[in-house]
Structure formats: structure tokens, C-alpha cells
Design a protein around this motif. Structure first.
Motif: not given
Lengths: 295, 295, 295, 295
Positions: D184-204
Motif C-alpha cells: 500500500h503506498v501512501l503519499d504523505t506529501h500530498g495526503g492521499q493514496p499514491a496511484a500509479g506507482v510501479m511496484v516490483e517484487l524480487d526474490e533474493l
């Protein structure tokens, strides 16, 4: 008052429809009469639209009469008990029925200034406000010109009607007239939701009063079982959440200072959108915390 | 009172030494007399050690007499003005000179219980405490047995002597008898120290009173020019820092809600170590903040 | 090379002054000659000003000759060993002496394009840059027009001179040509600075290479004894701090998952101001962390 | 393979039941035979219990034969293609079908040591593990004594059966054999959910390899439409979430440094409970972020 089903309203005679909803607009049953002719309504939004459209498309004289049918805020009508039941309950919700003499005088002066400038009563949808935000609105709107202010008054009437319809009528999909205030406590010391944390929600006034309006303990997921405010607008105003984290950590036998660094964590914030979703979580350790407007 | 240099004290006649420091132990100039024979003192710690050692190695009778030479806390001596100047100033620092009747009665009862159980006055180094923490100590120590409690009383006298020496004597290296309370405001919205943020430090009492004891604006580095508390112990107790962040962001023309989500951020915490360093920073955006006990 | 005192430079014959500083501007001893006449210099800033002013006020022909006296970046001069010692060391600092064939070709093409457009070599103060940021600058500046680009080249020469003077000359007050990169680890689980945390600083390249350029353990105050980068510009580029927090919490016998939720915390950030102060702290528990650009 | 309804399994002939589920325990159809006699099953948990109870209450000889019916991990059977289809798919899920020669040798040696000590193959439910955690388990369990280890092997078989039943059988309420990894990405700069953020999950992997196993963009609520891992156990191991926040803030025209302080935020963590819910949110501004194990 029992809720009426939207389907039942669609099937009623015009007379019964007006009997049922005529008083959702203060002293103006003609609005419901006009709306009755637009039936059937597919949903609440259509019903609301028919009501507001009837007002919006009426003549200037009718609009003015509509506005003038409303009582003064916290005025003599309130004291004399001459308001409709809805108005009475609404004014009470913002604490306008328990003003100090000084506050009553301030409202009295503002009402007079407003009537003098605009020749109509000041209308605001009090369920969306606290005493402080009503006073701020009052002063802000006193600076409007007459045309802008007539529109502002009408918009407030629309808000009032929407909330009254939401209370009176039952339908599968609700109008978007409710806000929500919720919280969530995460124990980032133990890496788990913080269960059993007492949370109080206080309403603060500009003059320093504090009134606890909700309290709950967090459940196993760190949330309260129900939102602290829900099913109604959140009055625009200032609030303080008080999280009793000292007792929580003590119960877990966490090593703490004596007295603990954090016992009660106050989080103070203001609500600007009465229909907004305010999720205000707390991430807590015995030595630190974070909070933010979440979603 | 002008400070005396440690070198000067080392060079004085024994009589002058006792005249200078005799009253750092309440009604017991013999402590200074004994210490005088151990001169010269290399530093403050050596002076303090000589004073406390004189007490610690004295007979049980002498120790008891020493303890009994102290006035009751917030007792009749305080009201009648029969205390030494030092005691008077010290009791005032914790607010013991301005008790309500109810508080005075509570102290009176505790004093009686304590005298009845231990046949001596209750001694606590009030400069390290708030009214609330004194009452908690009082109740805690009432549960001690006589031997443990006599040691506890002596340790408090050592604390008192250390603070009095720190005030009276000047030397290059100070005794470690001071705490420090500081803050730092970081604007993580703009990625810079937050300059010009008003900060107030309030002392809170268990009964709900609040007293502002320091206030300052942050400088270009986001810090206050001087610590909010420094150069003395931090009274064990509960505090609230109030950060005026709404005005700060408004000045920067940051887009804000109306009213802003955050206007005044209160951070409430307790101090457990009077000589500790409490650094309590705030990381702030218009929609979130974090705080922690830093270093 | 031993540093020269500013006072000594002030007292030298013009010939010795030029012998000492003539080569701080590549193949242009006339700059030092002109500066020598403005002695004595009150401080480093005055010396630097005299050097840059001599260049800025020279004729367009002289400026162009000055620029043309510089070697290509990562060009044949570098491979053939035909550069001044300073240039050689500077190009090595950004890794330009160890390019892959592909990178060498890319620089070669950019150099050609640049020479074709501007008829001069591309100059950049490489000590302020990483390989990636040099390539970005190269492409950005290729889009300039000739007038703007000549100014840009001169500014880079000023940066180069300032750093060379900073290395050669000793004076009480330094030029502001250094950046600083530091960190601080706070254990908000235990409420204390995190001591003994291994920290590595890696430089990352756009193509995925990683090079550890500093490593240290935190001291009792949670800081490293010296800044991770200090006493020089921070090359504009991307970095990753790796904090070994798993070992830290294991050492404290903190209850942890197996494997622990957090073992190594990477914090990746870019530096945009070579002379900036980048303080990048970590607030850590076994289950959460925060980081920010601090001050 | 099409799923069978639990109701259908309850209604089948014993022979069909064994045909359907006999191979959920490797080379031991007698387990399904025994379970068939306990029908009907109210739910999946009852079915699973009947299967595991049949194994748990069997003789020591039968248990040993059951264990010995399993193939070596990453052993010759795997290379020779002599495993059941289920075993093959399972070993592939942990990457055991694509070992380097060095890894194959390491497994070979561990298999030999294990067979030598326990005279049976090493069994582990590979769907709950990564290659690294299998190796750690292998070494840990090699230190067990024979009795403890036989129980450990049986428990792994129970895990395997549960996951196979979960895949084969359809029923309203599922077995609790799935974990979940979400963000879940929260934009606490703008005070809103951050929409359209690319997220990748890597296995290390411990040896430094990185494999992207999921990627998604956040939706209007700042969440991904589906969990990054769901509907299966989360292999015990180490992961890195990479959040592309630089592009997000650039799109919003947020004032940023060049290059931005934060472009890609890596969050590295380990999963210890394959059936756990790992919610790993990011609170972000252009200059700071926080993350934690949420709920």
C-alpha cells in the motif's frame, strides 16, 4: 421515525408522497409536489436530483421565499421552541442548543449583521459543521455579495435536504452524504496489530473546550470494530484522538521507563471535508510513533 | 548569590570554608567541617565526594539527626516561613508553595503517616521532581522498611547537596546534575529543516493542569537556539511539546486543506531521568508526522 | 604534495607564486600571473576570486584558448598518458580510467559530437560527478547553443580551480567546496542510539554496478566516528546505504522471527548537490523503519 | 487438472475416491483408502484430518515406508524424470529444477549425509520454501536425532498433502494453507493514496541472485488490485519490494532535486511464516519514507 422504502415512495399517491417528504425542505412542500411528478426514481440520487432541480429551476421570488422560511441559527426561534423538529435536532447536533451567553450574543450579532446586509436568515447545513466552523462560515459568507450568497444559501439547503432524505428513505444504494473517521494501531515494537488499546475521540473547540464523542478499544486487528464516526457527515472541526499506549505496553510486560516515555498519545487534526474518509493510524513503539492521514 | 571558585575554596581557612558551604546540608555545618580537612579538591566531584562521604561514614545517630534537620515537604514550616532560603526556593521550584487546600491536605496526611511510621520527615530532592512525581515517591517510599528508607533519605540529601554545590561553586568541569530537553523540526515535505516553527513546552499535572514553561521558535537548522530545559535537572513528570506547524506551512504557501489537517501538533511524553538527555524531534509534512526519543 | 600556507603565497615573488599555482588552470599560467598582482589575499575566497576574475575578464580569444587547453574526457589523451597529473587523478576519481569498451565508445562519440558542434573539448569538474552524471551532463550540454556552452565550460573550470586550490593551499578558513554524507541510527525499539551497527555505503551506476566506497560501525551515539564522505565534494550520483540491523538486534537478544523480518536495510538515494550536507538517518525496530534527508 | 467438489468426493465409490486422491500422498494410496472409510467430510479440514490421522496412527514400519516413498530433493530422480508429476511441479516451484552444478553438488552431499544418518530421503514441503531456506532446513534437521527427525518428516508430508488437497478439491471454505503478501503506498506529501506507482517484487537469494516474481501498479487507493503473492504459501525467504516513486512524484509536478533524492525505494525483508499475512506499506514523500510490517 420509521424509514420509507424508495419503492413505496414511487408507488404512492402524490398527496401521500408530499405528506411523507414535504417537510424535508423547511416550510416548502411545493418542492416535494414538483418532485412527485418526476417519479418513478431509479435510486436515491434521482430522488435528490428531482428535489434540488425543483428548487434550482424555480423563480427568484420562490427561491427567496424558500430561504426566508428557515429559522435563524441559534436564534430566538431556537430558544422559543418555534422550529421544526428536524431543525431542532440539527441545531442540537452542532451544540447550538447549549451556547453560553457570550456565544449566544455573538450569534445574535452575526444574525443581525447578516439580515441587515442580505434581508434573509443565514442558512448552513449544521450537521456538516461544528460550532467553530459555523462561526467561520458565518464571517466568511458575510463578505459575499448578494448574488453569490443566495447561491451559497441554496447549496446549504441542498445539503440539508440530502441528509434528511438519507434519514427518511431506505434504498439499496445510499447517497454519498456520510463521512468516516477510523483508526488503526500497529505495534511496530512487536510487529503486530496492537489489540486492546483504548482510544478516545475528543472534539476540541477554539475556545479550549474538549468533549469526548467516541471511545473504543482496538480489536485483534488493531482496529475498532466500528468507525469512530460513520453513517453521518463528520462535522468540520478539530479533533483529538487519545491512544492509551502505556497500558498496552505494560500489559505485554515490555520494559518501560518509570514513568513510561509514552502513556497517552494525543493526535490532533482537523476535518475539512464532512463527507471525507479520515483514516488516522498510529504506528507505535514505547519510544516513538508516527501518524498520518491514510486511506 | 555570587559563585565561589573551587580554587578559592581550596585556599580558604577552615572557618571560611564552613561559612561558605556549611548550609549546603540543612542545619548540619559539621559536614562541611569534615570535608574541609580533605582539601584540596581536584574538581567538583572530589568536593562532592568529601561531603557525601562525611555523611555516609557518620554514626547512625548523626545520620538520623541530619535527616531530622530537614523540614516537612509543603508542611507548616513552609507556610510559616521557617525554612532556610535554599529549601524555600527548592520547594517553590516544584510548585509546593502554591498548593490548593486539597493538595495541602494530601501532603499533610502523607507527612503524618510518614512521621508516624519512620519518626522523621520525608526528604526528597524536589528540584528533580514535579508535584505529581513527589506524591508518587511519597506513596512508594511509605511502603519501605525503616532501614531501606533511611538510605533512601540519605540519597536524596546527596542529590540536594550536589545541586546546591553546583549552584554555589564555579569550576571548569561541572557535576553531572543537569538534564537537557531539546527538539528539532524537520520538514520532510520540503526536505529541509523547518525554520520559524513556534514550539511551546507545557508541564502537565495528573489533575489536568497545564503550565507553559518554555517557548521558542526554531532557527534555520530547525532547532531552538538553546535547549528548552538545560542547566538544571528536568523535573520527573509529564510534558507536552506543541509545534505550530500550520502557520509554518501556510507561510511557505504549501497547498493545505481548510482548515489544515495539522495546525498544532502536541507531543506528550514523560521524563523518568532528571539528568537525562531528552531529544524529541518532529518529522512533519502537512499530512503526517513522526516523533521519537532521539539522542 | 605538501600544502602551501596562504601567508607564504602572499609573501612570495611573482615567479614563485606562478610556479606554485600556475598549473591549477590547465596549461594557462597567465591566470596565476594575473592573480599574483592582486596580492595579498585575506583569505582563500579572495585568492579564488582573483583567479576566476582573471579568466572572466579576459578576451574571448583567451577564454577559448583556455578551454581548448583541456583534454578530452576519457579521450585519447587519457589513454596515451598525455594529461597533467591533476587531470589524470581527477578523471580517475570518477572512474573514467577504467571504462569498458562500450563506455569508452560512448564517450568517444559524445566527444566527437561535441567537438563538431562547439570546436572545443567538453569540460566538466569530474570530482563533483559520477560517470552517470557526467554522461547526463554531456547530453544535456550538447543541446546548448555556443554562447551558453562557453559560459558553462568556464564555470566548470572555476570549479576545477577551486578544488585544486583547496588541495594546494592551507588557510584557516576553507573554501566551501566540500560536501558531507553522514548517518545516524536510532533504535526506536529500545529508545536509544543503535551502537555497533555495520553500515556500508555503495555507489550505484545506472547500468547496475555497485561499488562499496565506505563502511563503518556506529558508535555509542549511533553515529559513525567520521562522515562517510567528507572533506571533498560528493559525486553527483546514486548511493545505497546498507544497515546491518539484523545482527544488531540479535546481539541485544531481541525476540526476532527466523529469519528476521529485517536483516539488511538498504536505503537508496541520489545526491544532486556535490557541496550539500546529506544526513540520512535510520529509525529502526525489528519490524519497521523510517529514513529521511535530515540536517 | 479440474477441481473436484468435496460433495462429489463424499458421494463416490471408495475406488473412485482412491483414484481421485490416492496420489496426494506420494506412492501411498492406502492413506486415501483409510480416509475413504471416514466419509462424509463436512469440510476440507475434516478431509485433511482423515488423511493425516491415517498416517499418524499407522505403524512405525508403514510410516517409514511412507517416508521412503519420497524422492530425494533435487536428486537423481529429478534429473532422470522419475518423479510423480506433483513432486516435479513442486520442486520446480522452489527452483530446484534449475540448480547450478555447485548447488546440485551441495544438495547431493546433503542428501548423502542425510541418508547415511537417517536411512531415508530428506522430505520438505518445497512450496513453503525458497532454495535458501531449504538448505538452511536441511542443515538444521541433519542435527536432529532419528525420532525427532521422523516426526519432522511426517509433518512435512502433512504440509504437502494439505497443499495438494487444496489444489485438487473445491469446497466453500478453504484450508488455511495460503499466505499473502501485499503493499500500500501512501503519499504523505500530498495526503492521499499514491496511484500509479510501479511496484516490483524480487526474490533474493543468499548468493546474490535476484528474480522479479511479481509487478504491478498501484490503483486509486494506493494498493495493487491483487496481492503480490496470494492463493499459495509465501516461500520462506528474502524479498525486495522496489517502489518507483520518482516517476510518481515527477508526474504530479512535485518540485524535486535533479536527480531526485528518491527514485526507486527498495524495501528488503524476509518471510518466516509461509502462511502469514505480510502487508508491507510505504509512506512516502520526495525526501523521506517509512515502512513496516502491517496487518
Amino acid at each position: 421515525m420509521a424509514q420509507l422504502a424508495l419503492d413505496a415512495l414511487n408507488a404512492m399517491s402524490p398527496r401521500d408522497f408530499v405528506a411523507a417528504l414535504g417537510d424535508t425542505v423547511e416550510h416548502a412542500p411545493w418542492v416535494a409536489e414538483a418532485a412527485a411528478t418526476r417519479r418513478p426514481f431509479a435510486d436515491m440520487a434521482a430522488l435528490l436530483y428531482a428535489m434540488t432541480e425543483a428548487m434550482a429551476s424555480s423563480s427568484d421570488e420562490r427561491k427567496l421565499a424558500l430561504i426566508k422560511g428557515h429559522p435563524d441559527l441559534a436564534g430566538k426561534a431556537a430558544r422559543a421552541g418555534a422550529m421544526t423538529a428536524d431543525s431542532k435536532a440539527e441545531q442540537a447536533s452542532a451544540g447550538l442548543d447549549r451556547l453560553s451567553e457570550a456565544e449566544f450574543s455573538r450569534f445574535h450579532l452575526l444574525n443581525n449583521d447578516y439580515r441587515k446586509k442580505f434581508s434573509m436568515p443565514f442558512i448552513v447545513c449544521v450537521r456538516r459543521h461544528s460550532k467553530d466552523s459555523i462561526l467561520r462560515e458565518f464571517e466568511r459568507r458575510l463578505r459575499n455579495d448578494a448574488t453569490v450568497e443566495k447561491k451559497a444559501a441554496l447549496i446549504e439547503i441542498f445539503h440539508i435536504v440530502a441528509l434528511r432524505l438519507d434519514q427518511r428513505v431506505e434504498a439499496p444504494e445510499r447517497l454519498k452524504v456520510h463521512g468516516q473517521l477510523s483508526t488503526h494501531v500497529l505495534d511496530t515494537h512487536g510487529g503486530q496489530p496492537a489489540a486492546g488499546v483504548m482510544v478516545e475521540l475528543d472534539e476540541l473547540s477554539a475556545s479550549g473546550e474538549r468533549r469526548t464523542i467516541a471511545s473504543a478499544a482496538t480489536n485483534r486487528d488493531g482496529r475498532t470494530d466500528a468507525p469512530l464516526i460513520g453513517g453521518r457527515p463528520i462535522p468540520i472541526g478539530t479533533y483529538e484522538l487519545c491512544f492509551h499506549v502505556g497500558a498496552y505496553f505494560a500489559r505485554l510486560d515490555t520494559p518501560l521507563a518509570d514513568p513510561p516515555f509514552l502513556t497517552i498519545v494525543p493526535v490532533r487534526f482537523s476535518v475539512a471535508e464532512a463527507e471525507g474518509h479520515y483514516h488516522v493510524p498510529l504506528l507505535i513503539t514505547p519510544w516513538s510513533y508516527s501518524t498520518y492521514r491514510g486511506s
